[in-house]
Design a protein around this motif. Structure first.
Motif, PDB file in Angstrom:
ATOM      1  N   PRO A 249       0.676  -0.994  -0.029  1.00 45.29           N
ATOM      2  CA  PRO A 249       0.074   0.124  -0.211  1.00 45.29           C
ATOM      3  C   PRO A 249       1.021   1.211   0.071  1.00 45.29           C
ATOM      4  O   PRO A 249       0.367   2.380  -0.304  1.00 45.29           O
ATOM      5  CB  PRO A 249      -0.728  -0.107   1.432  1.00 45.29           C
ATOM      6  CG  PRO A 249      -0.658  -1.348   1.924  1.00 45.29           C
ATOM      7  CD  PRO A 249       0.605  -2.081   1.250  1.00 45.29           C
ATOM      8  N   ASN A 317      -0.091 -14.953  -0.492  1.00 47.03           N
ATOM      9  CA  ASN A 317      -1.471 -14.406  -0.245  1.00 47.03           C
ATOM     10  C   ASN A 317      -2.381 -15.220  -1.081  1.00 47.03           C
ATOM     11  O   ASN A 317      -3.322 -15.632  -0.733  1.00 47.03           O
ATOM     12  CB  ASN A 317      -1.474 -12.951  -0.896  1.00 47.03           C
ATOM     13  CG  ASN A 317      -1.339 -12.109   0.403  1.00 47.03           C
ATOM     14  OD1 ASN A 317      -1.233 -12.600   1.433  1.00 47.03           O
ATOM     15  ND2 ASN A 317      -1.026 -10.809  -0.164  1.00 47.03           N
ATOM     16  N   ASN A 320      -3.181 -18.781   0.714  1.00 47.91           N
ATOM     17  CA  ASN A 320      -4.187 -18.565   1.743  1.00 47.91           C
ATOM     18  C   ASN A 320      -5.430 -18.547   1.123  1.00 47.91           C
ATOM     19  O   ASN A 320      -6.580 -19.059   1.473  1.00 47.91           O
ATOM     20  CB  ASN A 320      -4.012 -17.292   2.234  1.00 47.91           C
ATOM     21  CG  ASN A 320      -2.619 -17.531   3.484  1.00 47.91           C
ATOM     22  OD1 ASN A 320      -2.449 -18.631   3.748  1.00 47.91           O
ATOM     23  ND2 ASN A 320      -2.052 -16.448   4.076  1.00 47.91           N
ATOM     24  N   ILE A 321      -5.750 -17.804  -0.345  1.00 48.88           N
ATOM     25  CA  ILE A 321      -6.915 -17.624  -0.767  1.00 48.88           C
ATOM     26  C   ILE A 321      -7.549 -18.994  -1.593  1.00 48.88           C
ATOM     27  O   ILE A 321      -8.386 -19.417  -1.332  1.00 48.88           O
ATOM     28  CB  ILE A 321      -6.941 -16.620  -1.879  1.00 48.88           C
ATOM     29  CG1 ILE A 321      -6.776 -15.316  -1.075  1.00 48.88           C
ATOM     30  CG2 ILE A 321      -8.305 -16.563  -2.583  1.00 48.88           C
ATOM     31  CD1 ILE A 321      -6.488 -14.048  -1.793  1.00 48.88           C
ATOM     32  N   GLU A 350       6.597 -17.456   4.891  1.00 45.47           N
ATOM     33  CA  GLU A 350       6.162 -16.639   6.095  1.00 45.47           C
ATOM     34  C   GLU A 350       4.788 -16.369   5.953  1.00 45.47           C
ATOM     35  O   GLU A 350       4.066 -15.936   6.962  1.00 45.47           O
ATOM     36  CB  GLU A 350       7.144 -15.270   6.084  1.00 45.47           C
ATOM     37  CG  GLU A 350       8.463 -15.560   6.590  1.00 45.47           C
ATOM     38  CD  GLU A 350       9.287 -14.439   6.109  1.00 45.47           C
ATOM     39  OE1 GLU A 350      10.640 -14.550   5.638  1.00 45.47           O
ATOM     40  OE2 GLU A 350       8.850 -13.155   6.045  1.00 45.47           O
TER      41      GLU A 350
ATOM     42  N   GLY B 240      -9.939 -19.898   0.810  1.00 38.55           N
ATOM     43  CA  GLY B 240     -11.008 -18.877   1.478  1.00 38.55           C
ATOM     44  C   GLY B 240     -10.342 -18.075   2.919  1.00 38.55           C
ATOM     45  O   GLY B 240     -10.891 -17.462   3.351  1.00 38.55           O
ATOM     46  N   ASP B 241      -9.195 -18.654   3.091  1.00 39.32           N
ATOM     47  CA  ASP B 241      -8.554 -18.257   4.321  1.00 39.32           C
ATOM     48  C   ASP B 241      -8.014 -16.730   4.278  1.00 39.32           C
ATOM     49  O   ASP B 241      -6.695 -16.518   4.483  1.00 39.32           O
ATOM     50  CB  ASP B 241      -7.389 -18.995   4.849  1.00 39.32           C
ATOM     51  CG  ASP B 241      -7.399 -19.552   6.295  1.00 39.32           C
ATOM     52  OD1 ASP B 241      -8.030 -18.465   7.051  1.00 39.32           O
ATOM     53  OD2 ASP B 241      -7.101 -20.463   6.789  1.00 39.32           O
ATOM     54  N   ILE B 242      -8.808 -15.782   3.893  1.00 28.04           N
ATOM     55  CA  ILE B 242      -8.401 -14.415   3.500  1.00 28.04           C
ATOM     56  C   ILE B 242      -8.171 -13.737   4.626  1.00 28.04           C
ATOM     57  O   ILE B 242      -7.688 -12.456   4.417  1.00 28.04           O
ATOM     58  CB  ILE B 242      -9.355 -13.815   2.533  1.00 28.04           C
ATOM     59  CG1 ILE B 242     -10.714 -13.720   3.272  1.00 28.04           C
ATOM     60  CG2 ILE B 242      -9.607 -14.608   1.370  1.00 28.04           C
ATOM     61  CD1 ILE B 242     -11.738 -12.720   2.559  1.00 28.04           C
ATOM     62  N   HIS B 244      -5.972 -14.051   6.475  1.00 31.46           N
ATOM     63  CA  HIS B 244      -4.613 -14.135   6.573  1.00 31.46           C
ATOM     64  C   HIS B 244      -4.040 -13.760   5.361  1.00 31.46           C
ATOM     65  O   HIS B 244      -2.612 -13.941   4.976  1.00 31.46           O
ATOM     66  CB  HIS B 244      -4.090 -15.335   7.002  1.00 31.46           C
ATOM     67  CG  HIS B 244      -4.425 -15.467   8.701  1.00 31.46           C
ATOM     68  ND1 HIS B 244      -3.833 -14.766   9.429  1.00 31.46           N
ATOM     69  CD2 HIS B 244      -5.377 -16.441   9.114  1.00 31.46           C
ATOM     70  CE1 HIS B 244      -4.613 -15.099  10.485  1.00 31.46           C
ATOM     71  NE2 HIS B 244      -5.591 -16.101  10.401  1.00 31.46           N
ATOM     72  N   MET B 245      -4.582 -13.116   4.281  1.00 29.74           N
ATOM     73  CA  MET B 245      -3.931 -12.440   3.258  1.00 29.74           C
ATOM     74  C   MET B 245      -3.484 -11.069   3.888  1.00 29.74           C
ATOM     75  O   MET B 245      -3.855 -10.232   4.404  1.00 29.74           O
ATOM     76  CB  MET B 245      -5.081 -11.983   2.396  1.00 29.74           C
ATOM     77  CG  MET B 245      -4.856 -11.117   1.390  1.00 29.74           C
ATOM     78  SD  MET B 245      -6.457 -10.609   0.119  1.00 29.74           S
ATOM     79  CE  MET B 245      -7.479  -9.570   0.940  1.00 29.74           C
ATOM     80  N   VAL B 246      -2.031 -11.011   3.279  1.00 32.75           N
ATOM     81  CA  VAL B 246      -1.442  -9.872   3.879  1.00 32.75           C
ATOM     82  C   VAL B 246      -1.778  -8.770   3.109  1.00 32.75           C
ATOM     83  O   VAL B 246      -1.635  -8.798   1.814  1.00 32.75           O
ATOM     84  CB  VAL B 246       0.206 -10.083   3.942  1.00 32.75           C
ATOM     85  CG1 VAL B 246       1.018  -8.815   4.292  1.00 32.75           C
ATOM     86  CG2 VAL B 246       0.402 -11.304   4.900  1.00 32.75           C
ATOM     87  N   VAL B 247      -2.212  -7.557   3.849  1.00 30.86           N
ATOM     88  CA  VAL B 247      -2.563  -6.474   3.038  1.00 30.86           C
ATOM     89  C   VAL B 247      -1.583  -5.274   3.409  1.00 30.86           C
ATOM     90  O   VAL B 247      -1.608  -4.386   2.667  1.00 30.86           O
ATOM     91  CB  VAL B 247      -3.984  -5.736   3.364  1.00 30.86           C
ATOM     92  CG1 VAL B 247      -5.004  -6.798   3.008  1.00 30.86           C
ATOM     93  CG2 VAL B 247      -4.106  -5.718   4.870  1.00 30.86           C
ATOM     94  N   ASN B 248      -0.842  -5.428   4.556  1.00 29.54           N
ATOM     95  CA  ASN B 248       0.185  -4.452   5.020  1.00 29.54           C
ATOM     96  C   ASN B 248       1.415  -5.039   5.345  1.00 29.54           C
ATOM     97  O   ASN B 248       1.529  -5.353   6.567  1.00 29.54           O
ATOM     98  CB  ASN B 248      -0.679  -3.456   6.047  1.00 29.54           C
ATOM     99  CG  ASN B 248       0.244  -2.557   6.594  1.00 29.54           C
ATOM    100  OD1 ASN B 248       1.415  -2.257   5.952  1.00 29.54           O
ATOM    101  ND2 ASN B 248      -0.167  -1.480   7.403  1.00 29.54           N
ATOM    102  N   SER B 258       2.723 -14.295  10.800  1.00 30.51           N
ATOM    103  CA  SER B 258       2.956 -13.324   9.517  1.00 30.51           C
ATOM    104  C   SER B 258       2.902 -11.796  10.279  1.00 30.51           C
ATOM    105  O   SER B 258       2.635 -11.781  11.446  1.00 30.51           O
ATOM    106  CB  SER B 258       2.259 -13.531   8.488  1.00 30.51           C
ATOM    107  OG  SER B 258       2.600 -12.777   7.313  1.00 30.51           O
ATOM    108  N   ASN B 317      -8.744  -5.950  -3.822  1.00 30.39           N
ATOM    109  CA  ASN B 317      -7.719  -6.882  -4.016  1.00 30.39           C
ATOM    110  C   ASN B 317      -8.383  -8.209  -4.704  1.00 30.39           C
ATOM    111  O   ASN B 317      -8.205  -8.853  -5.568  1.00 30.39           O
ATOM    112  CB  ASN B 317      -6.848  -7.352  -3.129  1.00 30.39           C
ATOM    113  CG  ASN B 317      -5.456  -6.508  -3.222  1.00 30.39           C
ATOM    114  OD1 ASN B 317      -5.441  -5.836  -4.212  1.00 30.39           O
ATOM    115  ND2 ASN B 317      -4.567  -6.604  -2.212  1.00 30.39           N
TER     116      ASN B 317
END
Lengths: 391, 391
Positions: A249, A317, A320-321, A350, B240-242, B244-248, B258, B317
């Motif tokens: 971001p 990412n 995980n999706i 990680e 669908g384990d979103i 833990h989608m890293v956004v930052n 993480s 995203n």
């Protein structure tokens, strides 16, 4: 919903199944077809006879069986007689091939696509390629259609190409190519990464995997995603636009208007910038950085490792999706992957949860750089495989 | 692959189709069933008769048709007689319901789940609920199975629950509940967000949408994703384990090990921390912040808006990846969405490409807080709907 398929529908379905099997697996004995398709011997015999009459397969006695008794006849696709044209419109080159049933490349042509050449301007050189290949075809051959893979956003309905992330639909590629080839009703246009994913799934590095992510690097980053055996296309066919998944971001501005898209961290320009080669561009320039990194150039190594970390981050990412079994790196990402696999795997570990990554295999394309070209041919063969007797 | 379905298979398939139709759509006239299912009148009559004999549907003359002539009989599901138990194991409460065919809630129970109560410790109170509801059931009723929705990672094969992102499989919930209920072979366990997505797709806010993202907020963030009409489950069922989608990438450390996961930016703890309510926890605390924001509390407004921006970021995203038609906000995300819709939409528009977002509708669950409970019942009804005559 129907009261049940008619015997005729069942027969056509079985014809398609048999033809699809030998198309994907090559020459197969009648005995094995009986096993694989769950049909009895006489049905396999009748289906094979029908496909032979239609000129789609041929049968022969195998050379060597190593067993006593009468050997089972081998059924093979008519790879030379039955063919499709495959076209691939890439960022820096145009490719065309004549591909035989069974996925065999019979002829191929290629030229550079100069920077700035519009999508519609590729129609003429591609049509010239097809014309030249057509003149080489022997009498009695059968053309089943033309498939096109385009590095760009495709509207499925009519093969129109969206030029840039933010630009409106502009280039009616399907219509223009169809007119130039005189082959409108048998032309199918698909996205480069989507068709690559499909063909890697059916005959490449991801056979038997129902959850696959194919990543393609050129000027940008594209993906073809298969979840539960089916392609993720989304409502308008724009699913898999992961080059514009924002990973940072606080990152650089992207051509799409957003900031810190995956493309801005792992794309060609990011790699070249980090390697101190700002003015360069294109596939050769990327390979130059990769080679320099392999030869110990520290700036190139920095660039490649940094790309690897961000590739691993994004793949984590996506893991995980999608909880995928296989991730395939194509285009220039293949080359970056080969030198940055450690960084990719480490960052992936990680970011992704253990449950989502424990079965992931990272791969390069089984069909190499031909994935999109063979995939384009597959688009053309689908009609035939869906109903082999439809002319 | 088969030589074609037998007439018996076709009949069972049609029985399932008819029963599924009235299960999802309620009372339907024979005339409409004839239209919707593409079967002729006599077939509909025969199927209805068979389902009536099996006690699964009943027929009646409609009260009012507004038309001349003999009215078409109306077929309705036996909602009182035929039922499933639905259990929902949530972060802060346990719920149980008896749900009739057609999705009608006939009885329901609920209790608090104290902080720290292990998954296996929920078996006893849930079994007590089922026991109490069972005693109220009239004679002649038919129980078809039990469905369980769990806020946690489920291994599909055996309904084992993975406790935390990084912890190994630990709690054999399916086996324990089956034993306690004496109903092992008819127990189906699913993830809370997954079953909510399915039921919103079949009878909630996303009817007719084949590309749907259901987001659920409680202590963490979960998602159920439907792409091309099919649920995205991934190789091991962990798609669908979103949360833990890293956004930052520069964000806070997450419980998963993480950093900067979506959960750390939009989850309960992030909201409470930004609102200056660090010590609080749970659904009521989140609703407290939302209410305070609505009443002008500036710190709460800051917290809610910031959450809205990060929600929009993540949804953007996901839009680039899935090109969905509908995004549904459930659990506490529903409440945050209702006050932060402007921030969510604005950030979503920045992050997502026009082609990927132009058809998105943002929605709250059509079934409200009952989505997971009705969804759990749907898990139990699937066996019956797949083959109505299988006892």
């Amino acid at each position: 919903m129907r009261a049940g398929p008619s015997p005729e529908e069942v027969r056509r379905y079985n014809l398609g199944s048999l033809l699809r099997y030998v198309h994907l697996n090559g020459a197969t004995s009648r005995a094995e077809l009986t096993n694989r398709l769950g049909l009895n011997r006489s049905t396999i015999g009748a289906l094979t006879a029908e496909l032979t009459t239609a000129g789609l397969v041929s049968e022969a006695v195998p050379r060597e069986t190593g067993r006593a008794g009468r050997p089972s006849l081998v059924v093979r696709p008519e790879s030379v007689r039955v063919h499709a044209y495959a076209l691939s419109i890439e960022v820096d080159r145009l490719r065309a091939a004549r591909v035989g049933l069974g996925g065999r490349v019979l002829d191929r042509r290629e030229c550079r696509r100069p920077p700035g050449m519009q999508v519609l301007d590729t129609v003429e050189p591609l049509a010239d390629f097809v014309g030249a290949m057509r003149r080489e075809v022997a009498d009695g051959a059968r053309h089943v259609g033309t498939g096109v893979a385009v590095a760009g956003r495709i509207r499925r309905a009519d093969g129109t190409v969206r030029l840039a992330p933010t630009v409106d639909w502009a280039e009616p590629l399907g219509a223009a190519l169809g007119a130039a080839l005189g082959d409108e009703h048998r032309l199918t246009v698909g996205n480069h990464a989507d068709v690559s994913a499909l063909v890697e799934h059916s005959r490449g590095a991801a056979i038997g995997c129902d959850n696959v992510i194919y990543l393609h690097g050129d000027a940008g980053i594209g993906a073809g995603i298969i979840a539960g055996g089916a392609q993720v296309t989304g409502y308008g066919g724009h699913g898999g636009d992961i080059g514009h998944m924002v990973v940072n971001p606080y990152g650089r501005e992207c051509t799409c208007g957003s900031r810190g898209c995956w493309e801005t961290e792992i794309g060609e320009q990011a790699l070249l910038r980090r390697a101190g080669r700002d003015g360069e561009t294109g596939r050769e320039a990327v390979l130059g950085v990769v080679r320099a990194a392999m030869h110990g150039d520290s700036r190139a190594q920095f660039a490649v490792r940094r790309a690897g970390e961000w590739i691993g981050f994004g793949v984590g990412n996506l893991a995980n999706i999608f909880n995928p079994e296989a991730v395939i790196f194509g285009g220039t990402l293949r080359d970056v992957y080969l030198v940055a696999a450690a960084q990719i795997r480490s960052r992936l570990n990680e970011v992704a949860l253990p449950a989502c990554r424990e079965h992931i295999r990272l791969r390069t394309p089984g069909l190499g750089n031909d994935a999109a070209l063979i995939g384009a041919a597959e688009l053309a063969f689908q009609h035939l495989l869906d109903d082999p007797l439809l002319s």
